[in-house]
Design a protein around this motif. Structure first.
Motif, PDB file in Angstrom:
ATOM      1  N   LEU A   1       0.888  -1.278   0.030  1.00 14.51           N
ATOM      2  CA  LEU A   1       0.094  -0.030   0.054  1.00 14.51           C
ATOM      3  C   LEU A   1       0.893   1.205  -0.065  1.00 14.51           C
ATOM      4  CD1 LEU A   1      -2.898   1.238   0.116  1.00 14.51           C
ATOM      5  CD2 LEU A   1      -2.635   1.201   2.802  1.00 14.51           C
ATOM      6  N   SER A   2       1.878   1.182   0.905  1.00 16.03           N
ATOM      7  CA  SER A   2       2.650   2.321   0.949  1.00 16.03           C
ATOM      8  C   SER A   2       3.677   2.557  -0.278  1.00 16.03           C
ATOM      9  CB  SER A   2       3.552   2.390   2.103  1.00 16.03           C
ATOM     10  OG  SER A   2       2.735   2.512   3.246  1.00 16.03           O
ATOM     11  N   ALA A   3       4.203   1.363  -0.820  1.00 15.64           N
ATOM     12  CA  ALA A   3       4.698   1.426  -2.150  1.00 15.64           C
ATOM     13  C   ALA A   3       4.298   2.274  -3.236  1.00 15.64           C
ATOM     14  CB  ALA A   3       5.233  -0.165  -2.540  1.00 15.64           C
ATOM     15  N   GLY A   4       2.872   1.884  -3.295  1.00 17.12           N
ATOM     16  CA  GLY A   4       2.231   2.611  -4.209  1.00 17.12           C
ATOM     17  C   GLY A   4       2.205   4.251  -4.205  1.00 17.12           C
ATOM     18  N   VAL A   5       2.031   4.602  -2.907  1.00 19.16           N
ATOM     19  CA  VAL A   5       2.081   5.922  -2.739  1.00 19.16           C
ATOM     20  C   VAL A   5       3.232   6.553  -2.778  1.00 19.16           C
ATOM     21  CG1 VAL A   5       1.934   7.666  -0.742  1.00 19.16           C
ATOM     22  CG2 VAL A   5       0.196   5.696  -0.837  1.00 19.16           C
ATOM     23  N   LEU A   6       4.347   5.876  -2.471  1.00 16.77           N
ATOM     24  CA  LEU A   6       6.044   6.443  -2.685  1.00 16.77           C
ATOM     25  C   LEU A   6       6.197   6.522  -4.049  1.00 16.77           C
ATOM     26  CD1 LEU A   6       7.633   4.725   0.315  1.00 16.77           C
ATOM     27  CD2 LEU A   6       7.190   7.166  -0.077  1.00 16.77           C
ATOM     28  N   ALA A   7       5.695   5.586  -4.823  1.00 16.35           N
ATOM     29  CA  ALA A   7       5.958   5.452  -6.427  1.00 16.35           C
ATOM     30  C   ALA A   7       5.543   6.659  -7.140  1.00 16.35           C
ATOM     31  CB  ALA A   7       5.597   4.308  -6.978  1.00 16.35           C
ATOM     32  N   ARG A   8       4.351   7.051  -6.794  1.00 15.08           N
ATOM     33  CA  ARG A   8       3.604   8.126  -7.283  1.00 15.08           C
ATOM     34  C   ARG A   8       4.140   9.282  -6.910  1.00 15.08           C
ATOM     35  NH1 ARG A   8      -0.971   5.139  -6.154  1.00 15.08           N
ATOM     36  NH2 ARG A   8      -1.647   6.606  -4.442  1.00 15.08           N
ATOM     37  N   LEU A   9       4.558   9.522  -5.667  1.00 18.15           N
ATOM     38  CA  LEU A   9       5.056  10.968  -5.069  1.00 18.15           C
ATOM     39  C   LEU A   9       6.687  10.861  -5.854  1.00 18.15           C
ATOM     40  CD1 LEU A   9       5.392  13.164  -3.174  1.00 18.15           C
ATOM     41  CD2 LEU A   9       6.148  11.793  -1.419  1.00 18.15           C
ATOM     42  N   ILE A  10       7.570   9.999  -5.698  1.00 22.52           N
ATOM     43  CA  ILE A  10       8.969  10.211  -6.429  1.00 22.52           C
ATOM     44  C   ILE A  10       8.709  10.501  -7.867  1.00 22.52           C
ATOM     45  CG2 ILE A  10       9.306   7.740  -6.775  1.00 22.52           C
ATOM     46  CD1 ILE A  10      11.932   9.944  -5.443  1.00 22.52           C
ATOM     47  N   ARG A  11       7.641   9.855  -8.440  1.00 24.46           N
ATOM     48  CA  ARG A  11       7.650  10.149 -10.026  1.00 24.46           C
ATOM     49  C   ARG A  11       7.196  11.732 -10.085  1.00 24.46           C
ATOM     50  NH1 ARG A  11       3.497  11.191 -13.514  1.00 24.46           N
ATOM     51  NH2 ARG A  11       3.759  10.584 -15.820  1.00 24.46           N
ATOM     52  N   SER A  12       6.385  12.496  -9.309  1.00 26.85           N
ATOM     53  CA  SER A  12       6.036  13.721  -9.305  1.00 26.85           C
ATOM     54  C   SER A  12       7.173  14.452  -8.845  1.00 26.85           C
ATOM     55  CB  SER A  12       4.869  14.010  -8.344  1.00 26.85           C
ATOM     56  OG  SER A  12       4.470  15.242  -8.416  1.00 26.85           O
ATOM     57  N   SER A  13       7.945  13.975  -7.914  1.00 29.81           N
ATOM     58  CA  SER A  13       9.243  14.883  -7.351  1.00 29.81           C
ATOM     59  C   SER A  13      10.253  14.874  -8.312  1.00 29.81           C
ATOM     60  CB  SER A  13       9.659  14.326  -6.154  1.00 29.81           C
ATOM     61  OG  SER A  13       8.698  14.565  -5.203  1.00 29.81           O
ATOM     62  N   MET A  14      10.367  13.782  -9.005  1.00 35.20           N
ATOM     63  CA  MET A  14      11.476  13.621 -10.271  1.00 35.20           C
ATOM     64  C   MET A  14      11.057  14.692 -11.412  1.00 35.20           C
ATOM     65  SD  MET A  14      14.283  11.839  -9.239  1.00 35.20           S
ATOM     66  CE  MET A  14      14.902  11.433 -10.940  1.00 35.20           C
ATOM     67  N   LEU A  15       9.852  14.640 -11.985  1.00 39.23           N
ATOM     68  CA  LEU A  15       9.338  15.470 -12.988  1.00 39.23           C
ATOM     69  C   LEU A  15       9.484  16.801 -12.503  1.00 39.23           C
ATOM     70  CD1 LEU A  15       6.283  13.273 -14.168  1.00 39.23           C
ATOM     71  CD2 LEU A  15       8.492  13.379 -15.208  1.00 39.23           C
ATOM     72  N   GLU A  16       9.401  17.175 -11.363  1.00 37.48           N
ATOM     73  CA  GLU A  16       9.344  18.503 -10.996  1.00 37.48           C
ATOM     74  C   GLU A  16      10.652  19.068 -10.982  1.00 37.48           C
ATOM     75  OE1 GLU A  16       8.360  21.339  -7.011  1.00 37.48           O
ATOM     76  OE2 GLU A  16       7.559  19.281  -7.215  1.00 37.48           O
ATOM     77  N   VAL A  17      11.875  18.202 -10.645  1.00 40.39           N
ATOM     78  CA  VAL A  17      13.083  18.936 -10.683  1.00 40.39           C
ATOM     79  C   VAL A  17      13.679  18.491 -11.780  1.00 40.39           C
ATOM     80  CG1 VAL A  17      13.667  18.212  -8.261  1.00 40.39           C
ATOM     81  CG2 VAL A  17      14.205  16.489 -10.077  1.00 40.39           C
ATOM     82  N   SER A  18      13.150  17.677 -12.921  1.00 37.17           N
ATOM     83  CA  SER A  18      13.778  17.640 -14.178  1.00 37.17           C
ATOM     84  C   SER A  18      13.854  19.052 -15.145  1.00 37.17           C
ATOM     85  CB  SER A  18      12.880  16.595 -14.889  1.00 37.17           C
ATOM     86  OG  SER A  18      11.637  17.137 -15.116  1.00 37.17           O
ATOM     87  N   THR A  19      13.003  20.108 -14.516  1.00 37.25           N
ATOM     88  CA  THR A  19      12.989  21.309 -15.306  1.00 37.25           C
ATOM     89  C   THR A  19      13.790  22.351 -14.412  1.00 37.25           C
ATOM     90  OG1 THR A  19      11.189  21.897 -13.886  1.00 37.25           O
ATOM     91  CG2 THR A  19      10.662  20.863 -15.665  1.00 37.25           C
ATOM     92  N   GLU A  20      14.712  22.095 -13.711  1.00 39.27           N
ATOM     93  CA  GLU A  20      15.638  22.861 -13.000  1.00 39.27           C
ATOM     94  C   GLU A  20      16.811  23.065 -13.973  1.00 39.27           C
ATOM     95  OE1 GLU A  20      15.046  24.568 -10.318  1.00 39.27           O
ATOM     96  OE2 GLU A  20      13.060  23.660  -9.983  1.00 39.27           O
ATOM     97  N   ASP A  21      17.139  24.261 -13.580  1.00 42.13           N
ATOM     98  CA  ASP A  21      18.580  24.510 -14.564  1.00 42.13           C
ATOM     99  C   ASP A  21      19.488  23.443 -14.329  1.00 42.13           C
ATOM    100  OD1 ASP A  21      17.211  26.934 -15.421  1.00 42.13           O
ATOM    101  OD2 ASP A  21      18.049  28.268 -13.906  1.00 42.13           O
ATOM    102  N   TYR A  22      19.898  23.041 -13.253  1.00 37.21           N
ATOM    103  CA  TYR A  22      21.079  22.290 -12.990  1.00 37.21           C
ATOM    104  C   TYR A  22      20.819  21.025 -13.719  1.00 37.21           C
ATOM    105  CZ  TYR A  22      18.255  20.376  -9.302  1.00 37.21           C
ATOM    106  OH  TYR A  22      17.066  19.747  -8.510  1.00 37.21           O
TER     107      TYR A  22
END
Length: 312
Positions: free
Chosen positions: A187-208
């Motif tokens: 149950l927690s694995a599904g929640v973490l998977a969606r959150l890490i995907r969202s966080s990774m996509l958010e930082v992917s637009t950063e300058d670095y």
């Protein structure tokens, strides 16, 4: 940092007061005599008036409700959560005996959640919009949508009765921990998977990130060295919150797999109407959950100074 921690501690006071009030009110909102209900559930058969009066005096049920609540809170602050009607031993002793098993299961469940959820989320973010992304997110939704009791019975049927790989209930050693931890952690694995995907996509637009790609660095290196490090702050917060939720969510899992933990103890206490044990165990779990949340908040403020200075 000290002022931030002090402020968070002060915020816990009204929450703890409300929790203690709700836990105390459970017994007194039930219709009928609480002492009679407890003796009927714990002992059964004919109940002598002497035994009934003894229990009422022992629990202070003859006192006015405000006095009873004050005694309950005072005892809880001193570590005295009353005495179990069924087992005739202090509630704190029963909690201490069972909490180790529950903590072990929660830690194992969290490990399962992290080992499954993080790779799923990272892979989905790296393959955004493709069939791999869709597959990973589908698996995360399926994992987080399955009822715990249904998943547990399904795993027992497959891995215990059909393949004979793991014990179906009870037992000791690592094999007895596999099925309960997987049941609890998916149950927690599904929640973490969606959150890490969202966080990774958010930082992917950063300058670095764009700079790293412009240098010609491999995708794997950019994701693991630059993207994951910065995406982990909200994920670490969620991991801490999920750990608190896993501690409180072992009730069903321990019942399905007959583990001698705190969750199963609460279920048995409810069935036998052992209200002092129910009150004490629920209050204990609520306090542990609050302390875990407090630790997560402090860790988050330490990782991101904007939190403690109120700039984020």
């Amino acid at each position: 940092m000290g002022r931030y921690v002090l402020g968070r501690l002060l915020q816990l006071v009204p929450v703890l007061f409300l929790i203690s009030l709700i836990v105390f009110a459970v017994m007194h909102l039930l219709p009928g005599d609480p002492a009679l209900l407890m003796l009927a559930g714990a002992e059964g058969g004919a109940i002598s008036p002497e035994r009934l009066e003894e229990l009422r005096a022992q629990m202070g049920l003859d006192d006015p409700l405000p006095i009873q609540y004050l005694n309950f809170v005072t005892g809880a602050l001193q570590g005295d959560l009353g005495q179990s009607v069924r087992f005739q031993v202090p509630v704190s002793e029963l909690i201490g005996d069972r909490f180790g098993s529950t903590l072990q299961l929660a830690v194992a469940g969290l490990a399962v959640a992290v080992l499954i959820g993080l790779p799923l989320g990272i892979i989905a973010a790296a393959r955004k919009g493709g069939w791999i992304d869709t597959l990973c997110m589908t698996l995360s939704y399926v994992g987080s949508s399955m009822p715990v009791y249904w998943l547990g019975l399904l795993l027992v049927l497959l891995f215990s009765f059909t393949l004979h790989w793991f014990p179906s209930a009870g037992g000791s050693g690592w094999k007895a921990l596999v099925l309960p931890s997987v049941t609890l952690g998916l149950l927690s694995a599904g929640v973490l998977a969606r959150l890490i995907r969202s966080s990774m996509l958010e930082v992917s637009t950063e300058d670095y990130m764009r700079t790293a790609f412009a240098k010609g660095l491999p995708l794997r290196l950019v994701i693991l060295r630059h993207g994951l490090k910065n995406a982990m702050i909200p994920v670490l917060t969620m991991i801490g919150l999920q750990f608190g939720a896993l501690l409180a969510g072992t009730v069903v899992t321990e019942t399905v797999f007959s583990r001698p933990g705190l969750g199963r103890l609460i279920v048995n206490a409810i069935l036998s109407k052992d209200y002092p044990l129910v009150q004490g165990a629920i209050l204990f779990l609520a306090v542990v959950y609050l302390l875990v949340n407090l630790a997560v908040d402090i860790a988050y403020a330490w990782l991101d100074p904007r939190i403690r200075y109120g700039t984020s």
